[in-house]
Design a protein around this motif. Structure first.
Motif, PDB file in Angstrom:
ATOM      1  N   GLY A   1      10.621  -2.550   2.167  1.00  0.00           N
ATOM      2  CA  GLY A   1      10.869  -2.106   3.536  1.00  0.00           C
ATOM      3  C   GLY A   1      12.334  -2.131   3.936  1.00  0.00           C
ATOM      4  O   GLY A   1      12.712  -1.508   4.930  1.00  0.00           O
ATOM      5  N   PHE A   2      13.163  -2.824   3.177  1.00  0.00           N
ATOM      6  CA  PHE A   2      14.596  -2.797   3.466  1.00  0.00           C
ATOM      7  C   PHE A   2      15.228  -1.487   2.986  1.00  0.00           C
ATOM      8  O   PHE A   2      16.341  -1.167   3.330  1.00  0.00           O
ATOM      9  N   PHE A   3      14.500  -0.739   2.151  1.00  0.00           N
ATOM     10  CA  PHE A   3      15.073   0.453   1.548  1.00  0.00           C
ATOM     11  C   PHE A   3      14.446   1.743   2.068  1.00  0.00           C
ATOM     12  O   PHE A   3      14.882   2.823   1.723  1.00  0.00           O
ATOM     13  N   THR A   4      13.391   1.595   2.832  1.00  0.00           N
ATOM     14  CA  THR A   4      12.760   2.799   3.361  1.00  0.00           C
ATOM     15  C   THR A   4      12.148   2.437   4.704  1.00  0.00           C
ATOM     16  O   THR A   4      12.123   1.272   5.087  1.00  0.00           O
ATOM     17  N   ASN A   5      11.684   3.426   5.418  1.00  0.00           N
ATOM     18  CA  ASN A   5      11.119   3.161   6.734  1.00  0.00           C
ATOM     19  C   ASN A   5       9.831   2.351   6.595  1.00  0.00           C
ATOM     20  O   ASN A   5       8.796   2.851   6.173  1.00  0.00           O
ATOM     21  N   ILE A   6       9.893   1.080   6.969  1.00  0.00           N
ATOM     22  CA  ILE A   6       8.777   0.173   6.697  1.00  0.00           C
ATOM     23  C   ILE A   6       7.549   0.530   7.524  1.00  0.00           C
ATOM     24  O   ILE A   6       6.410   0.301   7.113  1.00  0.00           O
ATOM     25  N   VAL A   7       7.750   1.151   8.681  1.00  0.00           N
ATOM     26  CA  VAL A   7       6.617   1.518   9.541  1.00  0.00           C
ATOM     27  C   VAL A   7       5.769   2.586   8.854  1.00  0.00           C
ATOM     28  O   VAL A   7       4.542   2.557   8.898  1.00  0.00           O
ATOM     29  N   GLU A   8       6.454   3.524   8.182  1.00  0.00           N
ATOM     30  CA  GLU A   8       5.709   4.573   7.481  1.00  0.00           C
ATOM     31  C   GLU A   8       5.226   4.091   6.117  1.00  0.00           C
ATOM     32  O   GLU A   8       4.259   4.601   5.579  1.00  0.00           O
ATOM     33  N   LEU A   9       5.951   3.102   5.572  1.00  0.00           N
ATOM     34  CA  LEU A   9       5.625   2.659   4.215  1.00  0.00           C
ATOM     35  C   LEU A   9       4.209   2.099   4.117  1.00  0.00           C
ATOM     36  O   LEU A   9       3.504   2.366   3.151  1.00  0.00           O
ATOM     37  N   GLY A  10       3.784   1.345   5.153  1.00  0.00           N
ATOM     38  CA  GLY A  10       2.466   0.710   5.123  1.00  0.00           C
ATOM     39  C   GLY A  10       1.344   1.694   4.866  1.00  0.00           C
ATOM     40  O   GLY A  10       0.655   1.617   3.844  1.00  0.00           O
ATOM     41  N   PRO A  11       1.151   2.659   5.785  1.00  0.00           N
ATOM     42  CA  PRO A  11       0.080   3.645   5.579  1.00  0.00           C
ATOM     43  C   PRO A  11       0.245   4.427   4.284  1.00  0.00           C
ATOM     44  O   PRO A  11      -0.718   4.661   3.556  1.00  0.00           O
ATOM     45  N   GLN A  12       1.502   4.818   3.976  1.00  0.00           N
ATOM     46  CA  GLN A  12       1.744   5.563   2.734  1.00  0.00           C
ATOM     47  C   GLN A  12       1.331   4.735   1.533  1.00  0.00           C
ATOM     48  O   GLN A  12       0.722   5.226   0.593  1.00  0.00           O
ATOM     49  N   PHE A  13       1.673   3.452   1.604  1.00  0.00           N
ATOM     50  CA  PHE A  13       1.423   2.567   0.474  1.00  0.00           C
ATOM     51  C   PHE A  13      -0.067   2.433   0.203  1.00  0.00           C
ATOM     52  O   PHE A  13      -0.514   2.505  -0.938  1.00  0.00           O
ATOM     53  N   ILE A  14      -0.839   2.294   1.273  1.00  0.00           N
ATOM     54  CA  ILE A  14      -2.277   2.094   1.119  1.00  0.00           C
ATOM     55  C   ILE A  14      -2.962   3.389   0.699  1.00  0.00           C
ATOM     56  O   ILE A  14      -3.855   3.393  -0.135  1.00  0.00           O
ATOM     57  N   SER A  15      -2.490   4.508   1.244  1.00  0.00           N
ATOM     58  CA  SER A  15      -3.165   5.769   0.942  1.00  0.00           C
ATOM     59  C   SER A  15      -2.662   6.409  -0.349  1.00  0.00           C
ATOM     60  O   SER A  15      -3.062   7.507  -0.693  1.00  0.00           O
ATOM     61  N   GLY A  16      -1.755   5.707  -1.051  1.00  0.00           N
ATOM     62  CA  GLY A  16      -1.277   6.247  -2.328  1.00  0.00           C
ATOM     63  C   GLY A  16      -0.248   7.344  -2.185  1.00  0.00           C
ATOM     64  O   GLY A  16       0.046   8.050  -3.133  1.00  0.00           O
ATOM     65  N   GLN A  17       0.340   7.468  -0.985  1.00  0.00           N
ATOM     66  CA  GLN A  17       1.303   8.543  -0.750  1.00  0.00           C
ATOM     67  C   GLN A  17       2.746   8.113  -0.998  1.00  0.00           C
ATOM     68  O   GLN A  17       3.637   8.948  -1.038  1.00  0.00           O
ATOM     69  N   ALA A  18       2.955   6.803  -1.125  1.00  0.00           N
ATOM     70  CA  ALA A  18       4.330   6.321  -1.272  1.00  0.00           C
ATOM     71  C   ALA A  18       4.907   6.742  -2.615  1.00  0.00           C
ATOM     72  O   ALA A  18       4.168   7.097  -3.534  1.00  0.00           O
TER      73      ALA A  18
END
Lengths: 291, 492
Positions: free
Chosen positions: B162-179
């Protein structure tokens, strides 16, 4: 010799049970994780040798189950890079050179691509900076053009080339005046031509020169009454300060007797239309481009 | 000198297994400071990426390393790759600060602030809490601990990404496999290292992996405060029922220097084996130590200076009615009755700490100065050398340059270029007849700039000129770039 394995309180280790004259051997095996890592490395190496090309045979080599080659990997990277550029390349293909140059983003892409293409294909004659080579290849960054400096002119020239076998290639030829004029007449004409580009010589003085009439009769038909040249036919202007084949009287005499005329390959068929468009936009951006 | 009293625990400590798991909890002043610092540092780590900051009218992350755009945002500050020397300054400053603190107080960094210590401490706390809730021998105890460890490790890895990318968007992306794959790899690696280092390696990192303990001896001096077992007071060790040595019975608390009277009696008490010192060999200092060392053996590589043994020992001293400070933060020499300074007091102004403090001062002020006077413009001009000049059809001479221009901040820059030092020079960009351009915010501008001088005023040889870039709205000069104009004569 052999005795019971026992715990050694000093080192915190067990002994092997070996004993010589009361000297016991400690059992300090390699750490379990180390042994496991080693075994795993062996297993991976064996799997690797099956998956990838690892063994030479007498004439060729075992290609591996995955069929991997460094060429195929390169091709993959290239495909990927092309896919990344696809959006831009489509637009290059869909637009005319004029539209490309008018759009900031497309122009930036075309200039970058054009530069790479130029250095690969054109720099051999025209030089890395497109500065040309005196006596052989014209400079592309000045404002003097033999065949025209608008985007469309450049595009046409690059696509079809000059004086080659391409059907639409630029064609023209300057005749040799060796048999049509005497040596004195040639020298007088050369002197007059040199004076045309000398801004310190007035029009009256120039027109009174013996070469004036010779020029009007023999040269003005193509090079123009004022030496302005004719781009339709690739006829160079004589009244400007740029002399591809030299600005001495001797050089001009030579040109009248044994005219040198450059030729250029047609690049349209070799590089493809998109590349030629990018090249044209790049060359046009180098400083001499005309509207 | 005293001989060590032979006790059961003396053997026990030599036979300790390589890993003792979680050390016993200690309570006291050091524990309080350590807990506060651990909470503060972990809070900083986990919360900072979520802090928002309005930048250029839109909400974005307050602290972010934007690797793809090569930008580092720190609240109101924005750093570009060419600000890298500031990072160098920060690193030198940090190193000097670390040395400074070490020379004064020993390894407080190791004991309180090092990420390895902080996360290990967090994992120790988890272990103890699970033990308290389930009981020490619960069959599911280790599973419960591991479960919590893994969750914390994943959260740690996620926060790092989260220090390297937008952490707010990272969560949902991470779970849905979009990251992005990079995000998954980053989270995976950090999760793995956090779990391995904090749940398994623990003190072994300090003992076997970390290079820092190896040269800390070079940073200490005789007056540095280190965790010290007061040998003169503690020895010989024995069970509490053995009578106390009479000469230390009247000690007041806080004395870390051996009283003169005690010095005299210790020197002559060779037959004191029937008496004991203050140490009742309870082993609490060892069992509470996160690196499982015995501080009574003196200052050693394994000691991270956390002071938990001090807390543990003070608790015991209180219980047996003896003054605090059998183990305390004191100069090492005090343990055998020596004293460091001439007056027995610890001086603050000593060569080593002051040397490091001066490095801090120099780098700190240099950095502050650099940051305060930092230009928000990064501009460079490069003369085209192939060919160095172009002759035009009317005989005028043109030189071409590549101009690169970028400007920090959130607004578009509308600027204009002029040439100084060249009579009659006309300047334009490759695609326009003008010499002004708009550089979009957060983008860098690059173009070919052409300077043409008419035939009459062409300089014979190379002459120095300058490009002056001014803001078209404020008319303020933005940058001045020095370069050369090449005449047909070349360099003379």
């Amino acid at each position: 010799m052999a005795s019971e394995r026992r715990y050694d309180p000093v080192t915190g280790q067990y002994t092997t049970g070996h004993q010589w004259d009361g000297i016991e051997e400690l059992s300090t095996p390699l750490p379990r994780w180390w042994v496991i890592s080693l075994v795993v490395c062996f297993i991976i190496a064996i799997i690797y040798a099956f998956l990838y090309p690892a063994w030479p045979t007498t004439k060729t080599y075992y290609t591996g189950l995955l069929g991997w080659t460094s060429h195929s990997e390169l091709a993959e990277y290239q495909t990927e890079a092309r896919a990344g550029q696809a959006h831009w390349r489509e637009q290059i293909a869909a637009n005319t050179v004029g539209d490309i140059a008018a759009s900031d983003d497309l122009r930036t892409f075309a200039v970058a691509g054009g530069k790479a293409l130029f250095n690969e294909n054109c720099a051999g004659c025209h030089g890395i900076g497109a500065g040309g080579q005196q006596g052989q290849f014209p400079s592309l960054i000045d404002d003097d053009w033999l065949w025209g400096g608008t985007l469309d002119d450049i595009y046409q020239t690059v696509t079809h080339g000059i004086r080659n076998t391409d059907e639409s290639s630029r064609q023209s030829e300057m005749p040799s005046f060796k048999d049509m004029m005497s040596e004195e007449e040639i020298a007088a004409t050369a002197k007059f031509v040199l004076a045309m580009s000398d801004t310190s010589v007035s029009a009256e003085t120039r027109n009174a020169m013996p070469g004036a009439e010779l020029y009007t009769n023999n040269c003005a038909g193509c090079h123009g009454a004022e030496g302005e040249g004719m781009r339709m036919m690739g006829v160079p202007a004589l009244a400007d300060q740029i002399w591809l084949y030299g600005e001495t009287e001797e050089a001009i005499r030579n040109q009248i007797v044994r005219p040198k005329m450059g030729s250029m390959p047609a690049w349209g068929g070799r590089l493809g239309d998109d590349a030629v468009k990018m090249l044209s936009v790049y060359v046009h951006s180098l400083g001499g481009g005309e509207k | 000198m005293h001989t060590h009293a032979s006790t059961a625990l003396g053997h026990a400590s030599a036979q300790r297994a390589p890993r003792t798991g979680t050390p016993h909890a200690a309570t006291g002043r050091f524990r309080q400071v350590k807990t506060a610092l651990t909470v503060f540092l972990l809070g900083l780590y986990y919360i900072v990426p979520w802090v928002r900051w309005t930048r250029g009218g839109e909400s974005s992350q307050a602290v972010m390393f934007d690797a793809s755009a090569q930008r580092f945002y720190f609240f109101g500050l924005e750093f570009w790759p060419h600000d890298l020397p500031l990072l160098l300054g920060l690193l030198i400053f940090s190193a000097a600060a670390l040395f400074f603190v070490t020379s004064l107080f020993g390894r407080v960094w190791c004991g309180f602030a090092c990420p390895q210590t902080v996360w290990t401490d967090l994992f120790f706390a988890i272990d103890r809490r699970v033990d308290r809730m389930l009981g020490r021998d619960h069959p599911l105890g280790q599973w419960a601990k591991t479960g919590v460890h893994v969750v914390v490790a994943i959260f740690t890895g996620f926060t790092f990404a989260g220090f390297f990318t937008n952490i707010v968007e990272l969560g949902p992306q991470f779970i849905s496999g979009q990251a992005s794959i990079v995000a998954y790899v980053t989270v995976g690696v950090l999760t793995f290292t956090t779990y391995t280092l904090a749940a398994h390696a623990r003190e072994n990192v300090c003992l076997h992996m970390c290079p820092w303990p190896r040269f800390q001896a070079a940073l200490l001096d005789p007056e540095s405060l280190v965790v010290t077992y007061q040998n003169w007071r503690g020895e010989p060790r024995a069970r509490a029922r053995v009578p106390l040595r009479p000469e230390i019975a009247t000690l007041d608390s806080s004395a870390y220097i051996m009283p003169r009277v005690a010095t005299a009696s210790v020197a002559g008490s060779s037959a004191a084996t029937t008496y004991r010192g203050d140490c009742i060999d309870c082993g609490k200092c060892v069992s509470s130590c996160p690196t499982r060392i015995d501080i009574r053996e003196g200052l050693q590589l394994g000691c991270i200076g956390c002071g938990l043994c001090i807390d543990a020992c003070n608790t015991v001293m209180e219980r047996i009615g003896r003054p605090h400070g059998l183990i305390n933060m004191a100069p090492e020499l005090s343990s055998v009755g020596g004293c460091a300074g001439k007056s027995g007091r610890i001086r603050l102004f000593r060569a080593k700490p002051m040397f490091f403090a001066s490095i801090m001062m120099v780098t700190g002020s240099a950095m502050a100065w650099a940051l305060a006077t930092r230009s928000d413009v990064n501009a460079a001009v490069e003369h085209q050398r192939q060919p160095p000049f172009v002759k035009l059809s009317d005989g005028s001479i043109r030189n071409d340059y590549t101009l690169r221009f970028s400007r920090l901040g959130v607004h578009d820059s509308n600027v204009e270029i002029r040439v100084e030092g060249l009579d009659g020079a006309a300047i334009r960009l490759s695609n326009s007849a003008q010499a002004s351009f708009t550089q979009g915010a957060r983008r860098s501008f690059s173009d070919r700039v052409m300077v043409t001088v008419p035939k009459g005023s062409v300089p014979k040889v190379r002459v120095p000129i300058a490009f002056v870039i001014t803001d078209r709205e404020t008319r303020a000069p933005v940058a001045r770039l020095e370069t050369y104009f090449w005449g047909p004569g070349g360099v003379r």
